[in-house]
Write a protein that holds these residues in place. Structure first.
Motif, PDB file in Angstrom:
ATOM      1  N   ILE A 419       0.865  -1.188   0.000  1.00 36.30           N
ATOM      2  CA  ILE A 419       0.000   0.000   0.000  1.00 36.30           C
ATOM      3  C   ILE A 419       0.902   1.238   0.000  1.00 36.30           C
ATOM      4  CG2 ILE A 419      -1.764   1.305   1.257  1.00 36.30           C
ATOM      5  CD1 ILE A 419      -2.812  -1.280   2.402  1.00 36.30           C
ATOM      6  N   GLY A 420       1.052   1.818  -1.202  1.00 36.73           N
ATOM      7  CA  GLY A 420       1.824   3.050  -1.360  1.00 36.73           C
ATOM      8  C   GLY A 420       0.889   4.220  -1.634  1.00 36.73           C
ATOM      9  N   GLU A 421       1.459   5.310  -2.120  1.00 37.45           N
ATOM     10  CA  GLU A 421       0.654   6.518  -2.370  1.00 37.45           C
ATOM     11  C   GLU A 421      -0.485   6.250  -3.348  1.00 37.45           C
ATOM     12  OE1 GLU A 421       2.897   9.901  -3.512  1.00 37.45           O
ATOM     13  OE2 GLU A 421       4.288   9.775  -1.811  1.00 37.45           O
ATOM     14  N   ASN A 422      -0.196   5.538  -4.464  1.00 37.63           N
ATOM     15  CA  ASN A 422      -1.225   5.266  -5.473  1.00 37.63           C
ATOM     16  C   ASN A 422      -2.355   4.418  -4.898  1.00 37.63           C
ATOM     17  OD1 ASN A 422       0.277   6.679  -7.333  1.00 37.63           O
ATOM     18  ND2 ASN A 422       1.272   4.857  -8.192  1.00 37.63           N
ATOM     19  N   GLU A 423      -1.980   3.377  -4.125  1.00 33.90           N
ATOM     20  CA  GLU A 423      -3.006   2.499  -3.545  1.00 33.90           C
ATOM     21  C   GLU A 423      -3.887   3.255  -2.547  1.00 33.90           C
ATOM     22  OE1 GLU A 423       0.086  -0.324  -5.057  1.00 33.90           O
ATOM     23  OE2 GLU A 423       0.172   1.523  -3.875  1.00 33.90           O
ATOM     24  N   ILE A 424      -3.274   4.171  -1.786  1.00 33.51           N
ATOM     25  CA  ILE A 424      -4.051   4.950  -0.809  1.00 33.51           C
ATOM     26  C   ILE A 424      -5.066   5.836  -1.525  1.00 33.51           C
ATOM     27  CG2 ILE A 424      -3.906   6.806   0.913  1.00 33.51           C
ATOM     28  CD1 ILE A 424      -1.203   5.627   1.777  1.00 33.51           C
ATOM     29  N   THR A 430      -2.208  -3.674  -3.471  1.00 32.42           N
ATOM     30  CA  THR A 430      -1.517  -4.564  -4.406  1.00 32.42           C
ATOM     31  C   THR A 430      -1.117  -5.819  -3.641  1.00 32.42           C
ATOM     32  OG1 THR A 430      -0.667  -2.750  -5.762  1.00 32.42           O
ATOM     33  CG2 THR A 430       0.486  -4.868  -5.902  1.00 32.42           C
ATOM     34  N   LEU A 431      -1.617  -6.967  -4.098  1.00 27.12           N
ATOM     35  CA  LEU A 431      -1.355  -8.253  -3.426  1.00 27.12           C
ATOM     36  C   LEU A 431      -0.373  -9.056  -4.267  1.00 27.12           C
ATOM     37  CD1 LEU A 431      -2.088 -10.237  -1.110  1.00 27.12           C
ATOM     38  CD2 LEU A 431      -3.859 -11.164  -2.625  1.00 27.12           C
ATOM     39  N   LYS A 432       0.751  -9.432  -3.660  1.00 25.23           N
ATOM     40  CA  LYS A 432       1.747 -10.232  -4.359  1.00 25.23           C
ATOM     41  C   LYS A 432       1.768 -11.641  -3.811  1.00 25.23           C
ATOM     42  CE  LYS A 432       6.591 -10.593  -5.699  1.00 25.23           C
ATOM     43  NZ  LYS A 432       7.901  -9.924  -5.814  1.00 25.23           N
ATOM     44  N   ASN A 433       1.642 -12.625  -4.722  1.00 23.10           N
ATOM     45  CA  ASN A 433       1.772 -14.033  -4.373  1.00 23.10           C
ATOM     46  C   ASN A 433       3.260 -14.375  -4.378  1.00 23.10           C
ATOM     47  OD1 ASN A 433       2.041 -16.931  -4.664  1.00 23.10           O
ATOM     48  ND2 ASN A 433      -0.154 -16.997  -5.141  1.00 23.10           N
ATOM     49  N   GLU A 438       2.992 -13.446  -8.963  1.00 25.49           N
ATOM     50  CA  GLU A 438       1.882 -12.687  -9.554  1.00 25.49           C
ATOM     51  C   GLU A 438       1.443 -11.547  -8.629  1.00 25.49           C
ATOM     52  OE1 GLU A 438      -2.731 -13.479 -11.118  1.00 25.49           O
ATOM     53  OE2 GLU A 438      -1.658 -15.012  -9.967  1.00 25.49           O
ATOM     54  N   GLN A 439       1.111 -10.390  -9.206  1.00 26.89           N
ATOM     55  CA  GLN A 439       0.629  -9.238  -8.445  1.00 26.89           C
ATOM     56  C   GLN A 439      -0.739  -8.810  -8.964  1.00 26.89           C
ATOM     57  OE1 GLN A 439       4.809  -7.066  -7.110  1.00 26.89           O
ATOM     58  NE2 GLN A 439       3.261  -5.890  -8.188  1.00 26.89           N
ATOM     59  N   LYS A 440      -1.627  -8.435  -8.036  1.00 24.98           N
ATOM     60  CA  LYS A 440      -2.965  -7.967  -8.403  1.00 24.98           C
ATOM     61  C   LYS A 440      -3.277  -6.691  -7.634  1.00 24.98           C
ATOM     62  CE  LYS A 440      -4.964 -12.648  -8.938  1.00 24.98           C
ATOM     63  NZ  LYS A 440      -6.012 -13.557  -8.404  1.00 24.98           N
ATOM     64  N   LEU A 441      -3.894  -5.727  -8.327  1.00 24.07           N
ATOM     65  CA  LEU A 441      -4.394  -4.524  -7.665  1.00 24.07           C
ATOM     66  C   LEU A 441      -5.860  -4.774  -7.342  1.00 24.07           C
ATOM     67  CD1 LEU A 441      -3.797  -1.603  -6.770  1.00 24.07           C
ATOM     68  CD2 LEU A 441      -4.594  -0.841  -9.039  1.00 24.07           C
ATOM     69  N   LEU A 442      -6.210  -4.765  -6.051  1.00 21.38           N
ATOM     70  CA  LEU A 442      -7.547  -5.183  -5.620  1.00 21.38           C
ATOM     71  C   LEU A 442      -8.196  -4.145  -4.717  1.00 21.38           C
ATOM     72  CD1 LEU A 442      -6.557  -8.831  -4.556  1.00 21.38           C
ATOM     73  CD2 LEU A 442      -7.723  -8.197  -6.687  1.00 21.38           C
ATOM     74  N   THR A 443      -9.514  -4.116  -4.755  1.00 22.40           N
ATOM     75  CA  THR A 443     -10.247  -3.337  -3.761  1.00 22.40           C
ATOM     76  C   THR A 443     -10.071  -4.036  -2.410  1.00 22.40           C
ATOM     77  OG1 THR A 443     -12.290  -4.599  -4.025  1.00 22.40           O
ATOM     78  CG2 THR A 443     -11.988  -2.683  -5.478  1.00 22.40           C
ATOM     79  N   ILE A 444     -10.375  -3.320  -1.330  1.00 15.80           N
ATOM     80  CA  ILE A 444     -10.228  -3.909   0.001  1.00 15.80           C
ATOM     81  C   ILE A 444     -11.108  -5.158   0.120  1.00 15.80           C
ATOM     82  CG2 ILE A 444     -10.467  -3.537   2.494  1.00 15.80           C
ATOM     83  CD1 ILE A 444      -8.260  -1.865   1.166  1.00 15.80           C
ATOM     84  N   GLU A 445     -12.320  -5.102  -0.423  1.00 12.89           N
ATOM     85  CA  GLU A 445     -13.252  -6.234  -0.340  1.00 12.89           C
ATOM     86  C   GLU A 445     -12.700  -7.436  -1.120  1.00 12.89           C
ATOM     87  OE1 GLU A 445     -14.114  -3.140  -1.151  1.00 12.89           O
ATOM     88  OE2 GLU A 445     -15.106  -2.601   0.744  1.00 12.89           O
ATOM     89  N   ASP A 446     -12.187  -7.192  -2.332  1.00 12.19           N
ATOM     90  CA  ASP A 446     -11.627  -8.290  -3.143  1.00 12.19           C
ATOM     91  C   ASP A 446     -10.338  -8.826  -2.519  1.00 12.19           C
ATOM     92  OD1 ASP A 446     -13.669  -8.177  -4.956  1.00 12.19           O
ATOM     93  OD2 ASP A 446     -12.600  -6.891  -6.391  1.00 12.19           O
ATOM     94  N   PHE A 447      -9.584  -7.929  -1.910  1.00 12.67           N
ATOM     95  CA  PHE A 447      -8.350  -8.319  -1.215  1.00 12.67           C
ATOM     96  C   PHE A 447      -8.667  -9.311  -0.089  1.00 12.67           C
ATOM     97  CE2 PHE A 447      -5.595  -7.052   2.486  1.00 12.67           C
ATOM     98  CZ  PHE A 447      -4.411  -7.626   2.045  1.00 12.67           C
ATOM     99  N   ILE A 448      -9.673  -8.981   0.711  1.00 11.38           N
ATOM    100  CA  ILE A 448     -10.069  -9.870   1.815  1.00 11.38           C
ATOM    101  C   ILE A 448     -10.617 -11.187   1.265  1.00 11.38           C
ATOM    102  CG2 ILE A 448     -11.749 -10.158   3.702  1.00 11.38           C
ATOM    103  CD1 ILE A 448     -11.465  -7.119   4.208  1.00 11.38           C
ATOM    104  N   ARG A 449     -11.425 -11.102   0.206  1.00  8.16           N
ATOM    105  CA  ARG A 449     -12.007 -12.307  -0.400  1.00  8.16           C
ATOM    106  C   ARG A 449     -10.905 -13.231  -0.954  1.00  8.16           C
ATOM    107  NH1 ARG A 449     -14.910  -9.924  -3.856  1.00  8.16           N
ATOM    108  NH2 ARG A 449     -16.601  -9.498  -2.394  1.00  8.16           N
ATOM    109  N   GLU A 450      -9.926 -12.638  -1.606  1.00  8.48           N
ATOM    110  CA  GLU A 450      -8.822 -13.412  -2.187  1.00  8.48           C
ATOM    111  C   GLU A 450      -8.055 -14.166  -1.107  1.00  8.48           C
ATOM    112  OE1 GLU A 450      -6.130 -14.262  -5.619  1.00  8.48           O
ATOM    113  OE2 GLU A 450      -8.036 -13.169  -5.607  1.00  8.48           O
ATOM    114  N   LEU A 451      -7.757 -13.486  -0.013  1.00  7.25           N
ATOM    115  CA  LEU A 451      -6.993 -14.129   1.066  1.00  7.25           C
ATOM    116  C   LEU A 451      -7.838 -15.187   1.779  1.00  7.25           C
ATOM    117  CD1 LEU A 451      -5.149 -11.054   2.654  1.00  7.25           C
ATOM    118  CD2 LEU A 451      -4.128 -12.918   1.331  1.00  7.25           C
TER     119      LEU A 451
END
Length: 454
Positions: A419-424, A430-433, A438-451
């Protein structure tokens, strides 16, 4: 300065090892609860009067004794010190000892709390025990036991359920085992028909070592206990009995026809084996007449479990002990129990690499730290994912990215959140596996769902 060390027969456990051990304890605890057992705990040390004489002569030698506090030599004469009678001195120098197992302390607990207990009482207990044994592979001086006992019921249904518990636990672990069964009454019957009933303890202690020292050494030990050559000869075909469990029972019924107690033992084993057929038990069952476990307090069924794919000693054991609480002044309370050897199970699971991946994973996601502004935003996000049960941590300082990624890699953290300036600005993550890169830019809801789904 000399390098620090720990006593032989003890071990340190790393965070990864503790995750594995907790997987073992949690699995056993879940199955115990499934069968209606409730947890208790007892002190690490007991009065020596509680422990001594409950494990046979060999067991007494393996008790860790605790020196009395203060001037423990007070009351010891110079003559007694010079005489160096270790046994006599120990009784004066030590009033307490570390518990050798969980069964005897449990029997003491039942007697002390009998007015608060409703019988039959089903308890489980997961705590460490200590034995002054010679350390070797699979044998430690400090180790955990995971016990389940039922007291206040004579029913053999209890033995059946305990064996079902053993089967269920090892099925969940993925460990193939052989559950060995015997009955102390059968051993008493054998001793009776060979004319050596008064030597039952010597006989059982000796034949229990068959796997370790071989038949010749067992016979030598029997002879050293003044058991007649004729009796030893009669014993050979019995302890080396072969065939299916049903065939062994038929032969034993005939061999022990003149022993009432021997017949009782055969009938009890037959009942247990017949009931287990109905339960659909998956583990191998073996009626083993050499199984005695060398403990004085077993009076009926005897149970021992061996792993089939790893060379190691018993990983679970137990049996019925009708007269144990009588030693503490409460007669007529029958008991039966089992104990899982967690430390040996730990070694077996390690050797066979059977730990589920999620059982040894701790932190699921590491949040990269870029500085104070990003930290404040991260704290709000990390609080949300912890609330839904996702384990997460933030790197404690704004170190170089390479160092933070290396930390995640070294600690087997599967995901990194950036979570940098752009993500804020976009209120995203941005979630990195860490496995695939692999990296994905996700909303907070999708981020939680993915994990949550990974």
């Amino acid at each position: 300065m000399s390098q620090p060390s720990i006593p032989k027969g003890t071990r340190d456990f790393s965070p990864e090892e503790m995750a594995k051990r907790n997987y073992i304890f949690d699995t056993i605890r879940e199955v115990y609860k499934l069968y209606g057992f409730r947890q208790i705990e007892t002190p690490a040390m007991e009065n020596l009067s509680t422990l001594m004489g409950k494990y046979g002569e060999e067991g007494d030698k393996l008790l860790f004794k605790i020196l009395n506090s203060g001037d423990y030599l007070k009351g010891i004469s110079d003559e007694e010190l010079t005489e160096r009678n270790v046994t006599r001195l120990a009784t004066k120098l030590s009033e307490k000892g570390l518990r050798y197992d969980l069964t005897v302390p449990f029997a003491r607990y039942v007697v002390m709390h009998r007015n608060e207990i409703t019988f039959p009482f089903r308890r489980y207990q997961i705590q460490p025990v200590w034995r002054a044994d010679r350390p070797q592979k699979g044998r430690y001086r400090e180790f955990f036991q995971c016990d389940a006992d039922i007291v206040g019921s004579d029913s053999l249904i209890n033995e059946v359920e305990l064996i079902q518990i053993i089967d269920e636990v090892f099925n969940r672990f993925g460990i193939r085992v052989c559950i060995k069964l015997n009955n102390r009454k059968i051993l008493s019957g054998i001793a009776e028909i060979i004319g050596e009933l008064d030597k039952i303890v010597d006989i059982t202690v000796a034949i229990d070592k068959l796997d370790k020292i071989g038949l010749d050494k067992v016979n030598e030990e029997l002879a050293s206990k003044a058991i007649s050559a004729k009796a030893i000869e009669q014993l050979q075909p019995i302890i080396m009995l072969q065939g299916t469990n049903e065939e062994k029972l038929v032969i034993l019924k005939e061999v022990l026809k003149d022993s009432r107690i021997g017949q009782e033992g055969v009938e009890e084993l037959a009942f247990i084996l017949n009931k287990l057929k109905v339960t659909g038990i998956r583990s191998e069952l073996d009626l083993d007449l050499t199984l005695a476990r060398g403990l004085n307090y077993y009076t009926g069924a005897i149970i021992e479990v061996k792993a089939l794919d790893v060379q190691i000693g018993s990983i679970t054991g137990g049996g019925r002990y009708d007269n144990l609480t009588g030693i503490f002044g409460l007669s007529g309370v029958s008991g039966v129990g089992i104990s899982f050897g967690a430390d040996r199970i730990f070694d077996v699971l390690n050797q066979l690499d059977l730990y589920p991946k999620n059982s040894i994973q701790n932190t699921k996601v590491l949040f990269v730290n870029f500085g104070e502004n990003e930290e404040n935003h991260i704290f709000s996000v990390i609080a949300k994912i912890r609330k839904v049960g996702i384990s997460a941590e933030i790197y404690p300082e704004a170190a170089k990215m390479k160092k933070q990624m290396s930390y995640a890699d070294s600690n087997n953290i599967p995901y990194v959140a950036i979570i940098g300036e752009n993500e804020i600005q976009e209120n995203k993550v941005t979630l990195k596996n860490m496995t695939s890169g692999e990296q994905k830019l996700l909303t907070i809801e999708d981020f939680i769902r993915e994990l949550s789904q990974s």
